[in-house]
Write a protein that holds these residues in place. Sequence first.
Motif, short mmCIF file in Angstrom:
data_model
loop_
_atom_site.label_atom_id
_atom_site.label_comp_id
_atom_site.label_asym_id
_atom_site.label_seq_id
_atom_site.Cartn_x
_atom_site.Cartn_y
_atom_site.Cartn_z
N PRO A 83 5.67 67.46 88.53
CA PRO A 83 4.68 68.36 87.92
C PRO A 83 4.67 68.22 86.40
O PRO A 83 5.70 67.92 85.79
CB PRO A 83 5.17 69.75 88.34
N PHE A 84 3.49 68.40 85.82
CA PHE A 84 3.28 68.36 84.37
C PHE A 84 3.48 66.97 83.76
O PHE A 84 3.52 66.83 82.55
CB PHE A 84 4.16 69.38 83.64
N CYS A 85 3.59 65.96 84.59
CA CYS A 85 3.76 64.59 84.09
C CYS A 85 2.38 64.00 83.77
O CYS A 85 1.42 64.21 84.52
CB CYS A 85 4.47 63.72 85.13
N VAL A 86 2.29 63.26 82.67
CA VAL A 86 1.01 62.70 82.26
C VAL A 86 1.00 61.18 82.28
O VAL A 86 -0.03 60.56 82.03
CB VAL A 86 0.64 63.22 80.86
N GLY A 87 2.13 60.55 82.60
CA GLY A 87 2.15 59.09 82.64
C GLY A 87 3.55 58.55 82.82
O GLY A 87 4.54 59.26 82.65
N ALA A 88 3.62 57.27 83.19
CA ALA A 88 4.90 56.57 83.32
C ALA A 88 4.94 55.47 82.28
O ALA A 88 3.98 54.72 82.10
CB ALA A 88 5.04 55.99 84.73
N ILE A 89 6.07 55.36 81.58
CA ILE A 89 6.22 54.40 80.49
C ILE A 89 7.31 53.39 80.81
O ILE A 89 8.34 53.73 81.41
CB ILE A 89 6.52 55.12 79.15
N ASP A 90 7.08 52.15 80.45
CA ASP A 90 8.07 51.10 80.65
C ASP A 90 7.69 49.90 79.79
O ASP A 90 6.67 49.92 79.10
CB ASP A 90 8.13 50.70 82.14
N GLY A 91 8.51 48.88 79.85
CA GLY A 91 8.23 47.67 79.10
C GLY A 91 8.47 46.43 79.95
O GLY A 91 9.19 46.49 80.96
N THR A 92 7.88 45.32 79.56
CA THR A 92 8.08 44.06 80.27
C THR A 92 8.05 42.93 79.27
O THR A 92 7.40 43.01 78.22
CB THR A 92 6.99 43.85 81.35
N HIS A 93 8.78 41.86 79.59
CA HIS A 93 8.84 40.70 78.71
C HIS A 93 7.65 39.77 78.94
O HIS A 93 7.26 39.52 80.08
CB HIS A 93 10.13 39.91 78.95
N ILE A 94 7.10 39.22 77.87
CA ILE A 94 6.06 38.21 77.92
C ILE A 94 6.64 36.93 77.32
O ILE A 94 6.90 36.88 76.12
CB ILE A 94 4.81 38.63 77.11
N PRO A 95 6.87 35.88 78.13
CA PRO A 95 7.49 34.65 77.61
C PRO A 95 6.62 33.98 76.55
O PRO A 95 5.40 33.87 76.71
CB PRO A 95 7.61 33.76 78.87
N ILE A 96 7.26 33.52 75.47
CA ILE A 96 6.54 32.83 74.40
C ILE A 96 7.37 31.64 73.93
O ILE A 96 8.57 31.52 74.25
CB ILE A 96 6.30 33.76 73.19
N ILE A 97 6.75 30.74 73.20
CA ILE A 97 7.47 29.64 72.58
C ILE A 97 8.22 30.19 71.37
O ILE A 97 7.79 31.17 70.75
CB ILE A 97 6.49 28.53 72.16
#
Length: 284
Positions: A83-97
């Motif tokens: 209840p009262f939650c407005v979103g879920a937050i997380d992170g992910t890696h994006i491979p780069i050179i």
Amino acid sequence: MSRETFMSLANELQPALQKKITNWRKTIQTVAELFGIGEETLCILIREVCHGIKKLMLKKYIHLPYGNELEQNVSGFAKRGMPFCVGAIDGTHIPIIAPTENPADYHNRKGWYSAILQGIVDHKMCFTDIYVGWLHDARVLANSDIYILAEHRQGGYLYAREHSGNINGLEIPLYLIGDPAYPLKNEKRIFNHRLSSARIIVEHAFGRLKGRWRCLLKRNDININTVSDVVVACCVLHNFCELHGEQYPDNWDCPQECVERPVANNREDSVSAVSIRDALLTVV
């Protein structure tokens, strides 16, 4: 995406991308059909498309929910047990050179180079806020617009206090859910289970994002200054597909290691955060 959805996308981007036919040049689309496109031209087109998506579509398709959208989002998470939650937050890696400048800032614990996409998703797996930053993950959060917005709001609330709820006399502001940062104790097992069940939606969103836009899966060799625009464009297109009801076949899923998440830094919970969490334990 379907032809119908693609044409809808093309119409939205037309003001930014449409070329004029002159005595010296036909449109790139016509030339491409006859002769193909060179690598240098392709790089230019990628930058132009990403810029057009950011300019014309970003604020329209990725924004914090308000009004009816906010009510539906809170209701959606409440049905998932939060209840009262407005979103879920997380992170992910994006491979780069490996970039030529400050490469250590992009070197992750797995031994390869990456940017971090921090995302907030709603109950329908659509992004409501994104931020692309570099390691370490604590700096990504601290430098993100959503963090700065919350810090400058009265009381550190993401939303105005009139949106707050109440549990046993304690004011409960609308909040985001993320990884649990406290030890697993018996009285918190049910809470943690429902928290995990609700926040897994952001992991599914990252999976679908990378499943659709495979350029985020493998190492991206484009200039580091363009990486952010490409990631943002893919997030906008993810929402565009989701909102247009585009199908997502299960065989598009990528291995779990492809959506590896940054390791969160353990930090002390504030007294108010602990009180809010404990109040939630009584109703979830």
